[in-house]
Motif scaffolding. Structure first.
Motif, PDB file in Angstrom:
ATOM      1  N   UNK A  83      -4.087  19.944 -15.952  1.00 24.51           N
ATOM      2  CA  UNK A  83      -4.868  20.173 -14.725  1.00 24.51           C
ATOM      3  C   UNK A  83      -5.842  19.033 -14.488  1.00 24.51           C
ATOM      4  N   UNK A  84      -6.496  18.562 -15.551  1.00 26.38           N
ATOM      5  CA  UNK A  84      -7.409  17.428 -15.412  1.00 26.38           C
ATOM      6  C   UNK A  84      -6.673  16.171 -14.931  1.00 26.38           C
ATOM      7  N   UNK A  85      -5.449  15.973 -15.501  1.00 22.51           N
ATOM      8  CA  UNK A  85      -4.647  14.820 -15.064  1.00 22.51           C
ATOM      9  C   UNK A  85      -4.278  14.949 -13.590  1.00 22.51           C
ATOM     10  N   UNK A  86      -3.976  16.189 -13.198  1.00 21.17           N
ATOM     11  CA  UNK A  86      -3.639  16.442 -11.795  1.00 21.17           C
ATOM     12  C   UNK A  86      -4.835  16.132 -10.887  1.00 21.17           C
ATOM     13  N   UNK A  87      -6.000  16.571 -11.313  1.00 19.26           N
ATOM     14  CA  UNK A  87      -7.211  16.339 -10.514  1.00 19.26           C
ATOM     15  C   UNK A  87      -7.499  14.842 -10.409  1.00 19.26           C
ATOM     16  N   UNK A  88      -7.355  14.137 -11.533  1.00 17.03           N
ATOM     17  CA  UNK A  88      -7.600  12.694 -11.519  1.00 17.03           C
ATOM     18  C   UNK A  88      -6.602  11.962 -10.606  1.00 17.03           C
ATOM     19  N   UNK A  89      -5.337  12.376 -10.705  1.00 20.13           N
ATOM     20  CA  UNK A  89      -4.312  11.749  -9.861  1.00 20.13           C
ATOM     21  C   UNK A  89      -4.584  12.019  -8.384  1.00 20.13           C
ATOM     22  N   UNK A  90      -5.007  13.248  -8.091  1.00 17.52           N
ATOM     23  CA  UNK A  90      -5.363  13.590  -6.702  1.00 17.52           C
ATOM     24  C   UNK A  90      -6.513  12.722  -6.208  1.00 17.52           C
ATOM     25  N   UNK A  91      -7.512  12.534  -7.073  1.00 19.07           N
ATOM     26  CA  UNK A  91      -8.667  11.731  -6.685  1.00 19.07           C
ATOM     27  C   UNK A  91      -8.272  10.283  -6.419  1.00 19.07           C
ATOM     28  N   UNK A  92      -7.389   9.741  -7.312  1.00 18.08           N
ATOM     29  CA  UNK A  92      -6.906   8.373  -7.107  1.00 18.08           C
ATOM     30  C   UNK A  92      -6.163   8.251  -5.776  1.00 18.08           C
ATOM     31  N   UNK A  93      -5.320   9.229  -5.507  1.00 16.42           N
ATOM     32  CA  UNK A  93      -4.542   9.204  -4.268  1.00 16.42           C
ATOM     33  C   UNK A  93      -5.457   9.249  -3.044  1.00 16.42           C
ATOM     34  N   UNK A  94      -6.437  10.163  -3.094  1.00 18.97           N
ATOM     35  CA  UNK A  94      -7.354  10.312  -1.961  1.00 18.97           C
ATOM     36  C   UNK A  94      -8.192   9.055  -1.776  1.00 18.97           C
ATOM     37  N   UNK A  95      -8.702   8.488  -2.897  1.00 21.77           N
ATOM     38  CA  UNK A  95      -9.514   7.280  -2.796  1.00 21.77           C
ATOM     39  C   UNK A  95      -8.713   6.127  -2.191  1.00 21.77           C
ATOM     40  N   UNK A  96      -7.480   5.967  -2.688  1.00 23.63           N
ATOM     41  CA  UNK A  96      -6.636   4.888  -2.190  1.00 23.63           C
ATOM     42  C   UNK A  96      -6.310   5.089  -0.711  1.00 23.63           C
ATOM     43  N   UNK A 106       0.828  -1.208   0.000  1.00 24.00           N
ATOM     44  CA  UNK A 106       0.000   0.000   0.000  1.00 24.00           C
ATOM     45  C   UNK A 106       0.863   1.259   0.000  1.00 24.00           C
ATOM     46  N   UNK A 107       1.904   1.245   0.803  1.00 29.17           N
ATOM     47  CA  UNK A 107       2.800   2.409   0.858  1.00 29.17           C
ATOM     48  C   UNK A 107       3.510   2.626  -0.478  1.00 29.17           C
ATOM     49  N   UNK A 108       3.863   1.521  -1.137  1.00 31.54           N
ATOM     50  CA  UNK A 108       4.525   1.639  -2.442  1.00 31.54           C
ATOM     51  C   UNK A 108       3.577   2.256  -3.476  1.00 31.54           C
ATOM     52  N   UNK A 109       2.306   1.815  -3.440  1.00 30.74           N
ATOM     53  CA  UNK A 109       1.315   2.374  -4.367  1.00 30.74           C
ATOM     54  C   UNK A 109       1.082   3.849  -4.090  1.00 30.74           C
ATOM     55  N   UNK A 110       0.951   4.212  -2.817  1.00 36.28           N
ATOM     56  CA  UNK A 110       0.754   5.618  -2.460  1.00 36.28           C
ATOM     57  C   UNK A 110       1.959   6.457  -2.875  1.00 36.28           C
ATOM     58  N   UNK A 111       3.149   5.915  -2.730  1.00 34.07           N
ATOM     59  CA  UNK A 111       4.348   6.650  -3.142  1.00 34.07           C
ATOM     60  C   UNK A 111       4.359   6.875  -4.654  1.00 34.07           C
ATOM     61  N   UNK A 112       3.891   5.850  -5.409  1.00 32.30           N
ATOM     62  CA  UNK A 112       3.817   5.993  -6.867  1.00 32.30           C
ATOM     63  C   UNK A 112       2.819   7.081  -7.258  1.00 32.30           C
ATOM     64  N   UNK A 113       1.654   7.092  -6.576  1.00 35.90           N
ATOM     65  CA  UNK A 113       0.659   8.132  -6.858  1.00 35.90           C
ATOM     66  C   UNK A 113       1.199   9.510  -6.495  1.00 35.90           C
ATOM     67  N   UNK A 114       1.919   9.585  -5.417  1.00 37.13           N
ATOM     68  CA  UNK A 114       2.493  10.859  -5.003  1.00 37.13           C
ATOM     69  C   UNK A 114       3.515  11.352  -6.021  1.00 37.13           C
ATOM     70  N   UNK A 115       4.262  10.421  -6.610  1.00 37.05           N
ATOM     71  CA  UNK A 115       5.225  10.800  -7.650  1.00 37.05           C
ATOM     72  C   UNK A 115       4.494  11.328  -8.887  1.00 37.05           C
ATOM     73  N   UNK A 116       3.344  10.705  -9.240  1.00 39.69           N
ATOM     74  CA  UNK A 116       2.543  11.205 -10.360  1.00 39.69           C
ATOM     75  C   UNK A 116       2.059  12.629 -10.080  1.00 39.69           C
ATOM     76  N   UNK A 117       1.622  12.860  -8.840  1.00 37.02           N
ATOM     77  CA  UNK A 117       1.162  14.206  -8.474  1.00 37.02           C
ATOM     78  C   UNK A 117       2.287  15.222  -8.606  1.00 37.02           C
ATOM     79  N   UNK A 118       3.473  14.836  -8.216  1.00 40.09           N
ATOM     80  CA  UNK A 118       4.613  15.745  -8.322  1.00 40.09           C
ATOM     81  C   UNK A 118       4.924  16.073  -9.780  1.00 40.09           C
ATOM     82  N   UNK A 119       4.837  15.051 -10.643  1.00 38.14           N
ATOM     83  CA  UNK A 119       5.086  15.282 -12.083  1.00 38.14           C
ATOM     84  C   UNK A 119       4.041  16.224 -12.668  1.00 38.14           C
ATOM     85  N   UNK A 120       2.750  15.988 -12.342  1.00 35.17           N
ATOM     86  CA  UNK A 120       1.685  16.866 -12.836  1.00 35.17           C
ATOM     87  C   UNK A 120       1.879  18.299 -12.336  1.00 35.17           C
ATOM     88  N   UNK A 121       2.298  18.419 -11.117  1.00 37.35           N
ATOM     89  CA  UNK A 121       2.518  19.757 -10.553  1.00 37.35           C
ATOM     90  C   UNK A 121       3.593  20.506 -11.322  1.00 37.35           C
TER      91      UNK A 121
END
Length: 742
Positions: A215-228, A156-171
């Motif tokens: 921005x849409x990709x960022x929002x989607x990535x945020x939603x995935x992160x929050x849901x997870x 779970x932590x590995x998946x969350x870290x991957x999502x966080x990396x996606x958020x950083x890239x979108x940012x």
């Protein structure tokens, strides 16, 4: 009734618990041995009133757990056996034994086949658990998650870290496209000719589209992160809530058991005649009697009966004139140089020890952060030095011509060191690494003593004493202490060496186990139990002392100590008897014969002895001792300030000094400061060692200042011994090599 049928029956606290294993003949509800689980109904021995009770047993993840019903698996576990450190022994007729942590669980299967399947499953589970067994560290957190839970959390932590990396890239992309859009808008505003507007407007639209997509990709990535995170958070919250409920239930159960145990103890004391029915409880594995059963595994000292001789006048001259006690008033006074007679009274602070200790069951005591409220204002180094309170026993022993008489006095000295502990339930301060303590009593008693803390985890101290009256004593002691739930066990590891200058007799012995009882409820009390073997390495004389553990059902005097003194040919010459909190006597054997009527068909040896001679008698405690931590006359002087001692001396320890003055809040704050400073020093040493290792250099471990490791030529034992230099440095007042530890 509730205590016997529910409290004790389910506490599973006896050290000898017998289980009869009977799996269901039907395959339903029973799983065969496999890599994960093995389940089945077993009959478990609870107590001698209820006998065997059916329980649902589950072998999973290296643990053998049991429940009243299968439904209880969701909320209440009645007991657990850890298989990582268990010893499995197969007996006869479907029997096998599990031994772990000093307890023995006797199991009996319904058939030979079932026995073999259970043993196979347990051995496989033990092998798996041993491979996954974690290593403890200095933090004191010795627990570990089960392997499947650990893998799930890591995934779970590995998946969350991957999502966080996606958020950083979108940012980063949003920032990049936003800046480009801003530049395009600025260029559009600065246009002079209308003809260029179409091209610039097209560029602005393209960059605005890129920004919207990012921005849409960022929002989607945020939603995935929050849901997870929410999904795992709910799961972890449920697990946390379950653990909290289990812990709360365990605390209530243990507290209830302790109160019921205390009630039973009071009831028994009020009607002691009920235990006169001889033998009714003998051999029963009752969970009421945990503290008695804990010591059942110890070997009994040789059974014997002593009979005083009717006419002993002809033997009266066989004892040396040095055998009798020196002339003194019996006060044990250490005040010849005007030393202090009292310390400030102990404040009346109320603090529940159980509220602190309940989270630390099974942990080493030195790793449990404890407030000074449970301490006494002395360090462990000073407690070691306190063993010298009856040093006159060694002075008398040094004048003995007979090595056997000398052995008797050495045995009395080894027992006398426990006399000050009978009321001393406070924990001494754990010394800081490099802390020292000196006691110079040359003028009064002819000896000078120096101690140094040579290790912090595990806590270990080295001690050296030299006397102008013909003897030298040295020891290296490591303290191993565990909190067991209802009591605390303190096991001193290491040997005490004593050598007499004239005869060259070299005696070696070790200490017994100390146990502090009634941690949860009731008045704290301390007991000493175990065996001491004193060996003279020069001529092989030996003394065997047995400290009998306290028992509610024993008719013996409490705190009883018995022993025998033998020569190198194993011929017994003296019988020793007494109590570790009062006195020790010796009786010379003049004749021995074999009697009859021993337990289990064994013959008892009958010794005919001279009347016993008093070797040692405890000094009375000072006036008002109950308000001064029950300190003896010597203990009152140990922390008295003295000029010229090393800056690392325990007398300079600020938290200990504040506690002695009754300023406990200030002492607690100072104790936390010192402990944090010590942790920082340890991390600094570890960082330096790692750096040296990376650079390929040799790393040096911590070296004590006044002691060094040597191998004893007579015993072959390797230990830290005094290398000299302390008293010379004191004479010069040169403490430049001492670290600033306070």
């Amino acid at each position: 009734s509730s205590l016997l049928t529910v409290g004790i029956g389910e506490a599973d606290s006896s050290d000898m618990t017998e289980l009869v294993v009977r799996t269901l003949p039907s395959p339903s509800g029973v799983q065969g041995p496999g890599p994960d689980t093995y389940k089945g109904w077993l009959f478990k021995w609870t107590n001698y009133l209820k006998g065997y009770q059916r329980r649902w047993f589950v072998l999973s993840n290296g643990l053998l757990s049991y429940y009243r019903t299968q439904a209880e698996m969701a909320h209440t576990c009645r007991g657990t056996i850890t298989l990582a450190t268990v010893h499995i022994e197969v007996g006869d007729t479907c029997h096998f034994v599990l031994t772990s942590g000093g307890r023995s669980y006797h199991l009996k299967a319904y058939s030979e086949g079932e026995c073999q399947r259970w043993v196979s499953a347990l051995q496989q589970a033990k092998a798996n658990a041993t491979q996954m067994m974690p290593h403890s560290d200095d933090s004191g957190d010795e627990g570990a998650l089960a392997q499947p839970d650990r893998a799930l959390i890591q995934g779970a932590l590995k998946t969350l870290a991957s999502k966080l990396e996606d958020l950083s890239t979108c940012n980063e992309l949003i920032g990049k496209h936003g800046a480009a859009l801003q530049r395009s808008l600025s260029e559009l505003e600065d246009l002079r000719a209308p003809t260029d507007g179409a091209d610039k407007l097209k560029s602005v639209n393209e960059r605005a589209t890129l920004l919207r997509i990012t921005s849409n990709a960022m929002i989607n990535a945020c939603q995935d992160f929050v849901d997870l995170a929410e999904a795992h958070s709910r799961r972890w919250q449920r697990a946390l809530q379950y653990e909290r409920e289990q812990r709360h239930h365990l605390e209530e159960t243990i507290e209830q058991l302790a109160k019921q145990h205390n009630s039973l103890e009071r009831a028994w004391r009020e009607s002691p005649s009920t235990h006169d029915s001889e033998g009714t409880l003998e051999g029963e594995s009752s969970e009421e009697n945990e503290d008695i059963e804990f010591f059942d595994a110890m070997e009994d000292s040789p059974a014997f009966i002593t009979v005083p001789a009717d006419d002993h006048s002809q033997h009266s001259g066989s004892l040396s004139s040095n055998w009798s006690q020196d002339d003194n008033d019996g006060s044990g006074s250490y005040l010849r140089r005007g030393r202090r007679r009292r310390i400030p009274d102990k404040p009346n602070y109320s603090l529940n020890l159980w509220s602190i200790m309940k989270n630390c069951i099974g942990k080493e005591l030195s790793k449990i952060p404890m407030p000074v409220n449970f301490n006494e204002p002395l360090s462990m180094l000073q407690r070691l030095t306190e063993d010298l309170e009856y040093s006159e026993l060694l002075d008398r022993a040094a004048r003995c011509d007979s090595s056997l008489e000398q052995m008797c006095l050495v045995a009395a000295f080894s027992v006398s060191s426990y006399s000050t502990t009978v009321h001393r339930t406070g924990k001494p301060f754990n010394p800081l690494l490099g802390e020292t303590y000196e006691l110079d009593r040359v003028e009064e008693y002819g000896y000078r003593s120096i101690c140094e803390q040579i290790s912090h985890h595990p806590p270990a101290a080295a001690h050296h004493v030299i006397s102008q009256r013909g003897w030298t004593l040295w020891q290296e002691i490591t303290i191993d202490s565990k909190f067991r739930g209802k009591y605390i066990s303190i096991m001193p590891l290491g040997h005490i060496h004593l050598k007499f200058h004239t005869s060259g007799n070299h005696y070696v012995w070790s200490k017994v186990t100390s146990t502090v009882h009634n941690i949860i409820v009731g008045k704290l009390w301390i007991d000493q139990s175990g065996d001491i073997i004193i060996m003279n390495h020069r001529n092989k004389d030996k003394c065997h002392l047995k400290f009998s553990p306290y028992s509610y059902f024993s008719r013996d005097v409490p705190r009883k100590v018995t022993g025998v003194v033998m020569d190198g040919e194993a011929c017994t010459h003296y019988i020793l008897s007494g109590t570790w909190d009062d006195k020790m006597e010796s009786a010379k054997i003049i004749e021995s014969s074999h009697g009859c009527g021993g337990s289990e068909g064994k013959q008892k040896t009958v010794y005919q002895t001279l009347p016993p001679k008093l070797m040692w008698k405890k000094y009375p405690l000072p006036e008002n001792a109950e308000n001064m931590h029950y300190f003896s006359s010597l203990a009152l002087t140990l922390n008295e300030p003295e000029d010229g001692v090393a800056p690392t001396d325990s007398r300079f320890r600020p938290d200990q000094r504040l506690m002695e003055a009754g300023l406990w809040d200030e002492a607690n704050a100072e104790k936390q400061r010192l402990e944090e400073r010590q942790r920082l020093e340890r991390r600094k040493r570890e960082a330096q060692a790692n750096l040296a290792l990376e650079e390929g250099k040799e790393t040096e471990s911590y070296q004590p200042l006044w002691f060094e490791k040597r191998t004893d030529t007579e015993t072959g034992e390797s230990s830290y011994v005094y290398k000299g230099g302390y008293w010379e440095a004191k004479d010069r007042q040169d403490w430049s090599h001492c670290p600033a530890i306070f």
